[in-house]
Design a protein around this motif. Structure first.
Motif, PDB file in Angstrom:
ATOM      1  N   VAL A  22      -5.561 130.671  19.845  1.00  0.00           N
ATOM      2  CA  VAL A  22      -4.714 131.858  19.073  1.00  0.00           C
ATOM      3  C   VAL A  22      -3.449 131.975  19.681  1.00  0.00           C
ATOM      4  N   VAL A  23      -3.250 132.375  20.900  1.00  0.00           N
ATOM      5  CA  VAL A  23      -2.035 132.816  21.428  1.00  0.00           C
ATOM      6  C   VAL A  23      -1.257 131.447  21.466  1.00  0.00           C
ATOM      7  N   ILE A  24      -1.732 130.422  21.888  1.00  0.00           N
ATOM      8  CA  ILE A  24      -1.090 129.113  22.137  1.00  0.00           C
ATOM      9  C   ILE A  24      -0.436 128.689  20.524  1.00  0.00           C
ATOM     10  N   ALA A  25      -1.399 129.058  19.384  1.00  0.00           N
ATOM     11  CA  ALA A  25      -1.008 128.528  18.131  1.00  0.00           C
ATOM     12  C   ALA A  25       0.209 129.387  17.738  1.00  0.00           C
ATOM     13  N   VAL A  26       0.250 130.798  18.123  1.00  0.00           N
ATOM     14  CA  VAL A  26       1.180 131.694  17.613  1.00  0.00           C
ATOM     15  C   VAL A  26       2.586 131.412  18.375  1.00  0.00           C
ATOM     16  N   LEU A  27       2.551 131.097  19.800  1.00  0.00           N
ATOM     17  CA  LEU A  27       3.720 130.512  20.371  1.00  0.00           C
ATOM     18  C   LEU A  27       4.305 129.617  19.690  1.00  0.00           C
ATOM     19  N   VAL A  28       3.522 128.519  19.307  1.00  0.00           N
ATOM     20  CA  VAL A  28       3.984 127.300  18.922  1.00  0.00           C
ATOM     21  C   VAL A  28       4.699 127.413  17.623  1.00  0.00           C
ATOM     22  N   LEU A  29       3.976 128.335  16.563  1.00  0.00           N
ATOM     23  CA  LEU A  29       4.617 128.731  15.419  1.00  0.00           C
ATOM     24  C   LEU A  29       6.068 129.274  15.629  1.00  0.00           C
ATOM     25  N   ILE A  30       5.910 130.239  16.564  1.00  0.00           N
ATOM     26  CA  ILE A  30       7.240 130.993  16.792  1.00  0.00           C
ATOM     27  C   ILE A  30       8.354 130.167  16.922  1.00  0.00           C
ATOM     28  N   PHE A  31       8.252 128.974  18.148  1.00  0.00           N
ATOM     29  CA  PHE A  31       9.350 128.309  18.539  1.00  0.00           C
ATOM     30  C   PHE A  31       9.454 127.435  17.475  1.00  0.00           C
ATOM     31  N   LEU A  33       9.489 127.990  13.761  1.00  0.00           N
ATOM     32  CA  LEU A  33      10.392 128.889  13.147  1.00  0.00           C
ATOM     33  C   LEU A  33      11.520 129.126  13.773  1.00  0.00           C
ATOM     34  N   PHE A  34      11.657 129.335  15.048  1.00  0.00           N
ATOM     35  CA  PHE A  34      13.027 129.543  15.802  1.00  0.00           C
ATOM     36  C   PHE A  34      14.019 128.310  15.666  1.00  0.00           C
ATOM     37  N   SER A  35      13.282 127.157  15.820  1.00  0.00           N
ATOM     38  CA  SER A  35      13.991 125.873  15.780  1.00  0.00           C
ATOM     39  C   SER A  35      14.580 125.596  14.501  1.00  0.00           C
ATOM     40  N   LEU A  36      13.541 126.162  13.467  1.00  0.00           N
ATOM     41  CA  LEU A  36      14.255 125.944  12.165  1.00  0.00           C
ATOM     42  C   LEU A  36      15.329 126.637  11.714  1.00  0.00           C
ATOM     43  N   PHE A  37      15.502 127.677  12.167  1.00  0.00           N
ATOM     44  CA  PHE A  37      16.624 128.901  11.961  1.00  0.00           C
ATOM     45  C   PHE A  37      17.886 128.509  12.783  1.00  0.00           C
ATOM     46  N   ARG A  38      17.527 127.691  13.970  1.00  0.00           N
ATOM     47  CA  ARG A  38      18.659 127.464  14.831  1.00  0.00           C
ATOM     48  C   ARG A  38      19.611 126.182  14.042  1.00  0.00           C
TER      49      ARG A  38
END
Length: 40
Positions: A22-31, A33-38
């Motif tokens: 779950v922690v790895i999945a959340v980190l991947v999701l955050i990265f 989303l961050f790349s989409l906004f950048r």
């Protein structure tokens, strides 16, 4: 008594691996989303 303790230990091991997943999945999701906004 021993078998019930072993069952509890197996549940904790499964929970540990699920927690890591779950922690790895959340980190991947955050990265992701961050790349989409950048890009914008």
């Amino acid at each position: 008594m021993l078998s019930s303790c072993q069952a509890i230990g197996d549940i904790f091991k499964a929970g540990y691996y699920v927690g890591i997943f779950v922690v790895i999945a959340v980190l991947v999701l955050i990265f992701w989303l961050f790349s989409l906004f950048r890009r914008k």
